[in-house]
Motif scaffolding. Structure first.
Motif, PDB file in Angstrom:
ATOM      1  N   VAL A 143      -0.547  -3.584 -20.749  1.00 57.82           N
ATOM      2  CA  VAL A 143      -1.653  -4.067 -21.573  1.00 57.82           C
ATOM      3  C   VAL A 143      -2.099  -2.980 -22.541  1.00 57.82           C
ATOM      4  O   VAL A 143      -2.278  -3.242 -23.739  1.00 57.82           O
ATOM      5  CB  VAL A 143      -2.826  -4.548 -20.692  1.00 57.82           C
ATOM      6  N   GLN A 144      -2.278  -1.761 -22.055  1.00 58.76           N
ATOM      7  CA  GLN A 144      -2.715  -0.675 -22.932  1.00 58.76           C
ATOM      8  C   GLN A 144      -1.705  -0.405 -24.045  1.00 58.76           C
ATOM      9  O   GLN A 144      -2.074  -0.167 -25.181  1.00 58.76           O
ATOM     10  CB  GLN A 144      -2.940   0.601 -22.126  1.00 58.76           C
ATOM     11  N   ARG A 145      -0.433  -0.462 -23.714  1.00 56.69           N
ATOM     12  CA  ARG A 145       0.597  -0.128 -24.685  1.00 56.69           C
ATOM     13  C   ARG A 145       0.769  -1.211 -25.751  1.00 56.69           C
ATOM     14  O   ARG A 145       0.975  -0.913 -26.919  1.00 56.69           O
ATOM     15  CB  ARG A 145       1.925   0.102 -23.969  1.00 56.69           C
ATOM     16  N   PHE A 146       0.664  -2.486 -25.354  1.00 52.81           N
ATOM     17  CA  PHE A 146       1.014  -3.576 -26.268  1.00 52.81           C
ATOM     18  C   PHE A 146      -0.164  -4.414 -26.758  1.00 52.81           C
ATOM     19  O   PHE A 146       0.023  -5.360 -27.508  1.00 52.81           O
ATOM     20  CB  PHE A 146       2.054  -4.492 -25.618  1.00 52.81           C
ATOM     21  N   GLN A 147      -1.391  -4.091 -26.367  1.00 47.85           N
ATOM     22  CA  GLN A 147      -2.525  -4.947 -26.739  1.00 47.85           C
ATOM     23  C   GLN A 147      -2.781  -4.974 -28.241  1.00 47.85           C
ATOM     24  O   GLN A 147      -3.311  -5.949 -28.757  1.00 47.85           O
ATOM     25  CB  GLN A 147      -3.780  -4.563 -25.976  1.00 47.85           C
ATOM     26  N   ASP A 148      -2.422  -3.920 -28.951  1.00 44.96           N
ATOM     27  CA  ASP A 148      -2.645  -3.899 -30.394  1.00 44.96           C
ATOM     28  C   ASP A 148      -1.596  -4.699 -31.163  1.00 44.96           C
ATOM     29  O   ASP A 148      -1.855  -5.162 -32.268  1.00 44.96           O
ATOM     30  CB  ASP A 148      -2.655  -2.460 -30.915  1.00 44.96           C
ATOM     31  N   SER A 149      -0.425  -4.855 -30.579  1.00 46.03           N
ATOM     32  CA  SER A 149       0.672  -5.485 -31.310  1.00 46.03           C
ATOM     33  C   SER A 149       1.054  -6.877 -30.800  1.00 46.03           C
ATOM     34  O   SER A 149       1.892  -7.541 -31.401  1.00 46.03           O
ATOM     35  CB  SER A 149       1.912  -4.588 -31.270  1.00 46.03           C
ATOM     36  N   HIS A 150       0.474  -7.321 -29.690  1.00 44.46           N
ATOM     37  CA  HIS A 150       0.825  -8.619 -29.125  1.00 44.46           C
ATOM     38  C   HIS A 150      -0.440  -9.452 -28.885  1.00 44.46           C
ATOM     39  O   HIS A 150      -1.497  -8.901 -28.571  1.00 44.46           O
ATOM     40  CB  HIS A 150       1.565  -8.452 -27.799  1.00 44.46           C
ATOM     41  N   SER A 151      -0.279 -10.746 -28.984  1.00 42.73           N
ATOM     42  CA  SER A 151      -1.411 -11.649 -28.736  1.00 42.73           C
ATOM     43  C   SER A 151      -1.693 -11.729 -27.241  1.00 42.73           C
ATOM     44  O   SER A 151      -0.883 -11.311 -26.409  1.00 42.73           O
ATOM     45  CB  SER A 151      -1.102 -13.047 -29.274  1.00 42.73           C
ATOM     46  N   GLU A 152      -2.828 -12.285 -26.932  1.00 42.41           N
ATOM     47  CA  GLU A 152      -3.235 -12.485 -25.543  1.00 42.41           C
ATOM     48  C   GLU A 152      -2.199 -13.344 -24.797  1.00 42.41           C
ATOM     49  O   GLU A 152      -1.842 -13.046 -23.657  1.00 42.41           O
ATOM     50  CB  GLU A 152      -4.601 -13.184 -25.568  1.00 42.41           C
ATOM     51  N   ILE A 153      -1.727 -14.378 -25.432  1.00 44.89           N
ATOM     52  CA  ILE A 153      -0.736 -15.274 -24.819  1.00 44.89           C
ATOM     53  C   ILE A 153       0.564 -14.518 -24.552  1.00 44.89           C
ATOM     54  O   ILE A 153       1.162 -14.643 -23.478  1.00 44.89           O
ATOM     55  CB  ILE A 153      -0.482 -16.513 -25.720  1.00 44.89           C
ATOM     56  N   GLU A 154       0.994 -13.714 -25.523  1.00 43.29           N
ATOM     57  CA  GLU A 154       2.232 -12.942 -25.346  1.00 43.29           C
ATOM     58  C   GLU A 154       2.106 -11.937 -24.203  1.00 43.29           C
ATOM     59  O   GLU A 154       3.032 -11.783 -23.404  1.00 43.29           O
ATOM     60  CB  GLU A 154       2.593 -12.215 -26.646  1.00 43.29           C
ATOM     61  N   LEU A 155       0.960 -11.265 -24.119  1.00 39.87           N
ATOM     62  CA  LEU A 155       0.751 -10.311 -23.034  1.00 39.87           C
ATOM     63  C   LEU A 155       0.785 -11.010 -21.676  1.00 39.87           C
ATOM     64  O   LEU A 155       1.405 -10.517 -20.734  1.00 39.87           O
ATOM     65  CB  LEU A 155      -0.588  -9.589 -23.205  1.00 39.87           C
ATOM     66  N   ALA A 156       0.112 -12.136 -21.585  1.00 40.32           N
ATOM     67  CA  ALA A 156       0.091 -12.882 -20.323  1.00 40.32           C
ATOM     68  C   ALA A 156       1.506 -13.307 -19.933  1.00 40.32           C
ATOM     69  O   ALA A 156       1.892 -13.198 -18.763  1.00 40.32           O
ATOM     70  CB  ALA A 156      -0.828 -14.097 -20.443  1.00 40.32           C
ATOM     71  N   ARG A 157       2.292 -13.764 -20.896  1.00 46.83           N
ATOM     72  CA  ARG A 157       3.684 -14.156 -20.604  1.00 46.83           C
ATOM     73  C   ARG A 157       4.517 -12.955 -20.158  1.00 46.83           C
ATOM     74  O   ARG A 157       5.315 -13.063 -19.237  1.00 46.83           O
ATOM     75  CB  ARG A 157       4.313 -14.790 -21.834  1.00 46.83           C
ATOM     76  N   MET A 158       4.333 -11.816 -20.837  1.00 47.06           N
ATOM     77  CA  MET A 158       5.071 -10.604 -20.468  1.00 47.06           C
ATOM     78  C   MET A 158       4.795 -10.219 -19.010  1.00 47.06           C
ATOM     79  O   MET A 158       5.691  -9.759 -18.303  1.00 47.06           O
ATOM     80  CB  MET A 158       4.678  -9.426 -21.372  1.00 47.06           C
ATOM     81  N   LEU A 159       3.550 -10.408 -18.587  1.00 41.94           N
ATOM     82  CA  LEU A 159       3.145 -10.010 -17.248  1.00 41.94           C
ATOM     83  C   LEU A 159       3.361 -11.098 -16.209  1.00 41.94           C
ATOM     84  O   LEU A 159       3.252 -10.841 -15.009  1.00 41.94           O
ATOM     85  CB  LEU A 159       1.667  -9.600 -17.260  1.00 41.94           C
ATOM     86  N   GLY A 160       3.621 -12.322 -16.679  1.00 40.36           N
ATOM     87  CA  GLY A 160       3.821 -13.425 -15.742  1.00 40.36           C
ATOM     88  C   GLY A 160       2.538 -13.894 -15.087  1.00 40.36           C
ATOM     89  O   GLY A 160       2.536 -14.321 -13.935  1.00 40.36           O
ATOM     90  N   ILE A 161       1.430 -13.776 -15.826  1.00 35.11           N
ATOM     91  CA  ILE A 161       0.130 -14.223 -15.302  1.00 35.11           C
ATOM     92  C   ILE A 161      -0.535 -15.104 -16.343  1.00 35.11           C
ATOM     93  O   ILE A 161      -0.114 -15.153 -17.496  1.00 35.11           O
ATOM     94  CB  ILE A 161      -0.795 -13.026 -14.948  1.00 35.11           C
ATOM     95  N   GLY A 162      -1.584 -15.785 -15.940  1.00 38.04           N
ATOM     96  CA  GLY A 162      -2.335 -16.624 -16.862  1.00 38.04           C
ATOM     97  C   GLY A 162      -3.287 -15.804 -17.718  1.00 38.04           C
ATOM     98  O   GLY A 162      -3.581 -14.646 -17.425  1.00 38.04           O
ATOM     99  N   ARG A 163      -3.777 -16.415 -18.789  1.00 37.81           N
ATOM    100  CA  ARG A 163      -4.703 -15.721 -19.692  1.00 37.81           C
ATOM    101  C   ARG A 163      -6.008 -15.351 -18.986  1.00 37.81           C
ATOM    102  O   ARG A 163      -6.570 -14.291 -19.229  1.00 37.81           O
ATOM    103  CB  ARG A 163      -4.986 -16.586 -20.915  1.00 37.81           C
ATOM    104  N   LYS A 164      -6.479 -16.234 -18.119  1.00 31.87           N
ATOM    105  CA  LYS A 164      -7.725 -15.932 -17.399  1.00 31.87           C
ATOM    106  C   LYS A 164      -7.528 -14.735 -16.467  1.00 31.87           C
ATOM    107  O   LYS A 164      -8.386 -13.856 -16.379  1.00 31.87           O
ATOM    108  CB  LYS A 164      -8.202 -17.145 -16.607  1.00 31.87           C
TER     109      LYS A 164
END
Length: 179
Positions: A143-164
């Motif tokens: 999250v710290q590394r990619f939060q500036d370059s990826h959307s919330e949805i993309e981060l959640a998908r990368m991690l395999g978790i929901g947005r909430k």
């Protein structure tokens, strides 16, 4: 025959700018078998946390260069296993909720009874938090590394978790979404 090393007493850091209270608390805690330390500002307190490795931190809400909530948030980010107790003369429901949400394990209103403080410290020593799991550390790093370059949805998908779940972890870690 090897001698067993004596267990070192739990180290308690008191961050308070009141000239008399920390001395009284240090005396009380020392008498009960704790190794007590003192700092008077947020800056000094955070330096003592880094250098002295306390087992428990007690911080006042109002400090000359910030607040106890600043201490709690910073320490909780850097050492999430370290229990923190907030003490204050300026109690309010907002400050109590803020302290607990930021990561404090207890909240005491001044003037408090010595026994109440000792019970809070004993609980804090017993419940010393477990360090975060490797998976949690990995997720936080992503999250710290990619939060500036990826959307919330993309981060959640990368991690395999929901947005909430991602949102809840951000709050827990003290990471704000950049605007």
């Amino acid at each position: 025959m090897a001698r067993l090393a004596a267990r070192k007493p739990p180290r308690v850091l008191v961050i308070d700018d009141d000239p008399g209270l920390p001395e009284v608390l240090e005396l009380l805690l020392s008498r009960e078998g704790y190794d007590a330390l003192h700092a008077a500002t947020v800056k000094d307190g955070l330096e003592r946390v880094a250098s002295a490795a306390p087992d428990v931190v007690i911080t006042d809400l109002k400090l000359p260069d910030g607040t106890g909530l600043d201490v709690i948030q910073h320490v909780h980010r850097e050492r999430p296993e370290l229990p923190l107790i907030l003490i204050t003369s300026y109690s309010s429901l907002d400050s109590a909720i803020g302290a607990l949400r930021a990561g404090a394990v207890d909240y005491l209103i001044k003037p408090f009874e010595n026994e109440d403080l000792l019970r809070a410290v004993q609980r804090a020593v017993r419940i010393k938090r477990a360090p975060p799991l490797a998976v949690e550390a990995y997720m936080r790093e992503v999250v710290q590394r990619f939060q500036d370059s990826h959307s919330e949805i993309e981060l959640a998908r990368m991690l395999g978790i929901g947005r909430k779940a991602l949102w809840m972890r951000r709050r827990q870690w003290g990471l704000k979404r950049p605007r």
